[in-house]
Design an enzyme around this catalytic site. Sequence first.
Site, PDB file in Angstrom:
ATOM      1  N   GLU A 104       0.817  -1.211   0.000  1.00  0.00           N
ATOM      2  CA  GLU A 104       0.000   0.000   0.000  1.00  0.00           C
ATOM      3  C   GLU A 104       0.852   1.263   0.000  1.00  0.00           C
ATOM      4  O   GLU A 104       1.872   1.344   0.687  1.00  0.00           O
ATOM      5  CB  GLU A 104      -0.893   0.002   1.244  1.00  0.00           C
ATOM      6  CG  GLU A 104      -1.823   1.200   1.356  1.00  0.00           C
ATOM      7  CD  GLU A 104      -2.737   1.106   2.566  1.00  0.00           C
ATOM      8  OE1 GLU A 104      -3.642   1.958   2.676  1.00  0.00           O
ATOM      9  OE2 GLU A 104      -2.564   0.196   3.390  1.00  0.00           O
ATOM     10  N   GLU A 132     -12.931   2.193   4.089  1.00  0.00           N
ATOM     11  CA  GLU A 132     -11.953   2.507   5.139  1.00  0.00           C
ATOM     12  C   GLU A 132     -12.030   3.997   5.463  1.00  0.00           C
ATOM     13  O   GLU A 132     -11.058   4.738   5.341  1.00  0.00           O
ATOM     14  CB  GLU A 132     -10.534   2.104   4.697  1.00  0.00           C
ATOM     15  CG  GLU A 132      -9.584   1.960   5.868  1.00  0.00           C
ATOM     16  CD  GLU A 132      -8.156   1.694   5.441  1.00  0.00           C
ATOM     17  OE1 GLU A 132      -7.553   0.759   5.994  1.00  0.00           O
ATOM     18  OE2 GLU A 132      -7.629   2.420   4.576  1.00  0.00           O
TER      19      GLU A 132
END
Length: 278
Positions: free
Chosen positions: A155, A256
């Site tokens: 990420e 998220e």
Amino acid sequence: MGSTDHRFTVNLSILFTELPLLERPAAARAAGFTAVELWWPWVDAPVPEQSELDALRSALQDAGTQLTGLNFYAGQLPGPDRGALSVPGEESEKFRRNIDVAADFAQSLGCKALNALYGNRVEGVPEAEQDELALENLKLAARAADRIGATLLIEALNAAESPKCPIVSAPKAIEIVDKVNEATGLGNATFLMDLYHLAMNGEDLHRIIDEHTAKTGHVQIADNPGRGAPGTGELDFGDLLGRLKKAGYEGWIGLEYKPGDQPSASSFGWLPAPLRSA
């Protein structure tokens, strides 16, 4: 937001945090979701007691929720002190002790995606040494993921909130993905495309989707600015999710985002109830 063929999964480490961990899967299910994801829930315990692992597994199963993504141990999340695998000493050792524990827990729930967060830069240690350590640990993580038939996610964060993190752009994350795949020969390292972080970095989201979807294993969303639900900021998620679909992305979309002052269950008005269940 309009119709979409995407499948949505709720991150229980940022949503429903007004509830104890073991109550969150049932709350997500009550809100209409059948899929959830998690950061490593035990920030001080890369190897928690078996009873804690068993209790969380039971809570997920009893709620009827599928675990679709799990972070390896990454220290304190959220916050700037995130990541562990590239940090020399105790943190990277914790990461290594966690690898098989996290992989086995994921396998027991049919979870097929494991996220490995790079650590912050450490002063007094050459960056090349930190990157070498990171690659060795990512190779171990990739092999553990391969053992359970899962993908490894890499990420990119954002420089404003994580100024010491060395992976703060899509191209840099893709570079790490390619290095891991070249080193292991497994081909199971993929890009975690977090549209909030990339937007915070000022990157061209259309270009990233067009150029990097083929190497993307998971997508996460939150609006920008503010990291709230879609519709609270400036991002056009109808456009972005449509572009992802056109680019061939068929994986999960992880929610998220921060619910704000309202209960988490009240933050899903942007997503019609029929679209929440996988």
